[in-house]
Design an enzyme around this catalytic site. Structure first.
Site, PDB file in Angstrom:
ATOM      1  N   GLY A  74       7.771   5.552   4.027  1.00  0.00           N
ATOM      2  CA  GLY A  74       8.503   5.746   2.785  1.00  0.00           C
ATOM      3  C   GLY A  74       9.849   5.074   2.860  1.00  0.00           C
ATOM      4  N   GLY A  75      10.761   5.480   1.964  1.00  0.00           N
ATOM      5  CA  GLY A  75      12.043   4.803   1.843  1.00  0.00           C
ATOM      6  C   GLY A  75      12.913   4.909   3.074  1.00  0.00           C
ATOM      7  N   GLY A 120      11.724   5.674   6.377  1.00  0.00           N
ATOM      8  CA  GLY A 120      11.075   5.491   7.669  1.00  0.00           C
ATOM      9  C   GLY A 120       9.586   5.737   7.603  1.00  0.00           C
ATOM     10  N   GLY A 133       1.860   7.110   7.446  1.00  0.00           N
ATOM     11  CA  GLY A 133       2.384   6.560   6.201  1.00  0.00           C
ATOM     12  C   GLY A 133       3.827   6.140   6.385  1.00  0.00           C
ATOM     13  CG  ASP A 160      12.293  12.538  -4.042  1.00  0.00           C
ATOM     14  OD1 ASP A 160      11.908  12.152  -5.165  1.00  0.00           O
ATOM     15  OD2 ASP A 160      12.096  11.885  -3.010  1.00  0.00           O
TER      16      ASP A 160
END
Length: 842
Positions: free
Chosen positions: A539-540, A542, A537, A653
């Site tokens: 994300g923001g 990497g 997957g 988060d």
């Protein structure tokens, strides 16, 4: 072998009746009957043996067995229970034992080409027999072992109880029975170091480990069932607690506590337990073949299974770090990172201990000068800071550290003291030890208290030393101190200048950071991930790739760009590199090489929580029990970060993408790149707005942030787990797009059942009232006023049933959309997550 040759065997053999269907030999006693242990013979050599055993060739490892009675457990060729004589290489000493071996069940002949026999019980671990010793079932009904000279080694102590015969059951239980087939004596009442399916460890019984893989004598490690659970100890005076699995308060009942290995689990029945209902079950892999559980010499309780070709270890029943076991490094040695070292005085090169064996560090250490009670005036303590000792029992209060040490110096039998405190050392806890087993070096951030160990050492007498010699020592020490001071100044100047030049370099020097995990080269991680070919997957900051280091699967998170995410990367390594908790994803290592920044995590096979509650992969809905366990796991992980670390840690988060699941759907928190440390003496920390839309607490608008923002995010995730949908879902009708707004409306109209996941018949039909009651906890977490939200420890107590949700809750929850729209200049951290955001296994 014919009847005539059998009768010529030394002594009068037992009369043997063979049940060919069950391969069971029943022995009918006659006065003075005996069986003899012969020397192991080769395949070609002959040997006179009883009819229900055959000439035994040694296994390929040099061990050998002679089965006297046999009971098949599987098919024609497969593992069978047998009782008889066993010898380990070089076969000079014998045990009378029950073992599992691979026999040709039609003939009772061990199959040499398969694995060696596995001993599950023996009578004479402490006194192995020599050749030509005898096993005799006397006319009085006593089963005895004697050496060739007649010396008694072991007895069943059943003399005068009308024993009619001996058999081995389908569970591997050796039984002496009377004329009515009633049990007179059985091996299950005298366990050694193994439990087999169907066997129970009753209160008072003990499993005792072997000293080593080649030494069959009992070690100091044992496990026993007490009134309120299963406990592990290392034998000393008094015994020291190394493991406990408490399941109750130990209320007295008419039956003793028992721990039973059955039905793919280790079930614990307390004294007050209702018939047939265990208080707790330790789940084990499904029983597909012959299994047994052994308490190993190193302290591990392991499950073994016959795979059809060989014996394999399929599970560790008690999941503990190697350094947590009391004998992993022998006596006095310190375990750190799986290595054993002898203790040294803090900030000193003085050596009071030496290895027992330089080539075998795990055998421990011994004092250079033995402790002498005649020289108590020369006793002093070797100080070890940030050292943890496994036994936390029998702790007494101490006014101060010095009181703890002085009390121990007056007691010669004391070999060490443990002192720990939470706030200041004038209010601590003290424990003295008469024997010192393995110590463990820890990072202070891991424990929420300070721990030091003081080892008693013997100093050589100094009263008779010449005065001149003492003056030389003082002068030498003074000169050494001055020289050291000058050297420190020189080194300090050098380090300062070097650091000045290093600051000009773009590359961060991660080697100097304390408490770091293992460092990997970029080339090593490229090889482990097969050139980053299998993406899990992104994300923001990497992408995440699956890899394999040795036999261990890992997830490598690669931060994109030479400088992008550098600050966050350093924060993650410093913050969670040394933190370990069952509900936090473990960081195994990192890479900091030129522009490459990577973190290596433990692999989580079930991936992130969002893939299981949003139904993106057409998966079956999670049952209510699993959802409750996931919610509790998340709460425990946050509780540890907020309240149990030496410094508070706010995650900042919390969302389903940062909650990962293992193969048993146990949840762990991940991605501490946005975390912010909060000192204990600070109530808030000012920071830029960060996080993910939909999970942000209202106070982000004021920038006065506490750990309570995590509790708000937890409340949103809580609702998502119960409702089975995203908190912001544009595919829903306009009035239902935002889950928090919908929740507020349904709560005000008493229609909370409309929130429950429509995919889950289990929740709607069988647990609806319980789910609605749980929603009140989510309401409590979503309070606009952060001071009215519960702490995470209170959340855990509610989930465990120890307290109730506060009354008079405010239903005017602020929705995520209003938080974001009120922010004039939102941070780049607020960009919506990409479609493939880390939802695969990792």
């Amino acid at each position: 072998m014919d009847e005539k040759s059998t009768r010529q065997h030394k002594g009068n053999l037992l009369d043997i009746d063979i049940d060919t269907q069950n391969l069971q030999c029943q022995h009918r006693p006659s006065p003075g009957s005996a069986l003899t242990i012969p020397r192991p013979t080769s395949r070609r050599g002959g040997s006179t043996t009883p009819r229900c055993s055959r000439t035994v060739s040694p296994y390929t490892d040099g061990s050998a067995v002679r089965a006297i009675i046999l009971r098949s457990t599987q098919t024609l060729y497969g593992p069978s229970f047998a009782a008889g004589f066993f010898c380990a290489p070089p076969c000079q000493a014998f045990l009378f034992a029950i073992f599992i071996a691979n026999f040709n069940s039609g003939y009772g002949i061990p199959l040499e080409e398969n694995n060696m026999a596995r001993v599950i019980w023996s009578t004479n671990r402490a006194s192995p027999l020599g050749e030509n010793a005898t096993l005799e079932l006397t006319g009085d009904g006593d089963l005895v072992l004697r050496e060739i000279d007649g010396r008694l080694v072991w007895s069943s102590n059943t003399s005068g109880q009308s024993v009619a015969g001996m058999q081995i059951t389908e569970h591997g239980n050796l039984v002496l029975f009377d004329q009515r087939n009633a049990t007179v004596w059985q091996s299950f009442d005298h366990p050694t170091d193994v439990l087999v399916p169907g066997q129970s460890l009753l209160q008072g019984m003990k499993l005792r480990a072997n000293t080593s893989t080649t030494n069959w004598t009992e070690s100091k490690l044992y496990m026993t069932a007490l009134s309120n659970g299963l406990y592990g100890y290392v034998g000393s005076k008094p015994p020291q607690l190394c493991y406990k699995y408490e399941v109750g308060t130990g209320q007295k009942g008419k039956d003793p506590t028992r721990v039973t290995f059955t039905n793919g689990s280790l079930s614990i029945f307390l004294q007050s337990t209702q018939a047939g209902k265990p208080d707790k079950r330790i789940a084990l892999p499904e029983d597909k073949s012959t299994q047994y559980i052994r308490l190993e010499y190193d302290g591990h309780l392991r499950l073994y299974e016959w795979s059809g070709f060989e014996w394999t270890m399929v599970s560790v029943v008690i999941d503990m770090d190697n350094c947590d076991f009391p004998t992993v490094c022998g006596e006095y040695a310190i375990c750190t990172g799986g290595q054993c070292i002898c203790p040294l005085q803090t900030n000193s090169s003085s050596s009071y201990f030496q290895p027992v064996d330089e080539r075998k560090a795990n055998l421990g250490c011994a004092p250079v000068t033995p402790i002498s009670c005649q020289e108590m005036k020369n006793h002093q303590f070797l100080t070890l800071t940030d050292v943890y000792y496994f036994d936390g029992s029998i702790i007494t209060n101490a006014k101060s550290r010095d009181d703890c040490k002085q009390a121990s110096l007056k007691n010669c039998s004391c070999r060490a003291v443990l002192f720990r405190y939470y706030h200041n050392d004038s209010d601590g806890e003290c424990k003295s030890m008469t024997e010192v087993f393995s110590l463990q070096l820890i990072q202070p951030e891991i424990l929420h208290y300070n721990s030091s160990v003081y080892l008693k050492v013997q100093l050589p007498p100094s009263a008779s030393a010449p005065k001149q010699k003492r003056i030389k020592v003082i002068l030498g020490a003074t000169l050494a101190a001055i020289s050291s001071f000058v050297l420190v100044i020189i080194v300090g100047i050098y380090v300062r200048r070097r650091r000045k030049y290093q600051e000009l370099d773009e590359e961060l020097d991660f080697d100097i950071l304390p408490g770091m995990p293992m460092r990997f080269s970029f080339e090593k991680l490229r090889e482990c991930t097969e050139d980053f070919s299998k993406k899990l997957g992104e994300g923001g900051f990497g992408s995440v790739f699956e890899g394999k280091i040795g036999e261990k699967r890992v997830a490598a998170k690669r931060l994109e760009g030479a400088r992008q995410g550098k600050k966050e990367f350093l924060a993650e390594v410093e913050t969670i590199g040394s933190i370990e908790h069952i509900n936090l994803v473990k960081v195994i290592g990192f890479c900091a090489e030129k522009s490459n920044r990577l973190l290596v995590y433990e692999y989580m096979p079930r991936g992130s929580l969002d893939r299981w509650i949003y139904y993106r992969h057409n998966n079956a809905p999670l049952d209510w029990c699993t959802r409750c366990r996931i919610i509790l796991d998340i709460a425990k992980g946050l509780c540890y970060l907020h309240e149990e670390c030496r410094r508070k840690i706010a995650h900042l988060d919390i969302k389903p993408q940062n909650i990962l699941l293992d193969e048993k759907f146990n949840a762990k928190l991940a991605d501490f790149g946005l975390s912010k440390l909060i000192d204990r003496d600070q109530s808030t920390v000012v920071t830029v707005m960060r996080g993910t839309p939909g999970y942000l607490a209202p106070e982000w608008l004021t920038s006065q942030i506490t750990e309570k923002v995590d509790i708000y995010s937890f409340g949103v995730v809580f609702l998502e787990i119960i409702s089975g949908r995203k908190n912001i879902d544009i595919s829903e009708p306009e009035e239902s797009v935002q889950l928090v707004n919908l929740f507020r409306e349904k709560a005000q109209n008493n229609q909370l059942r409309d929130i429950i996941d429509k995919h889950s018949d289990d929740m709607i039909s069988h647990h609806q009232e319980e789910v609605i009651e749980m929603m009140k906890l989510a309401m409590w977490c979503l309070q606009n006023d952060s001071s009215r939200r519960p702490s995470m420890s209170m959340v855990v107590k509610v989930l465990e049933g120890a307290m109730s949700v506060e009354d008079c809750l405010d239903y005017s929850f602020t929705n995520a959309k209003s938080v974001i729209s009120a922010q004039d200049n939102p941070s780049t951290c607020l960009d919506p997550p990409s479609a493939s955001i880390l939802s695969g296994p990792r």
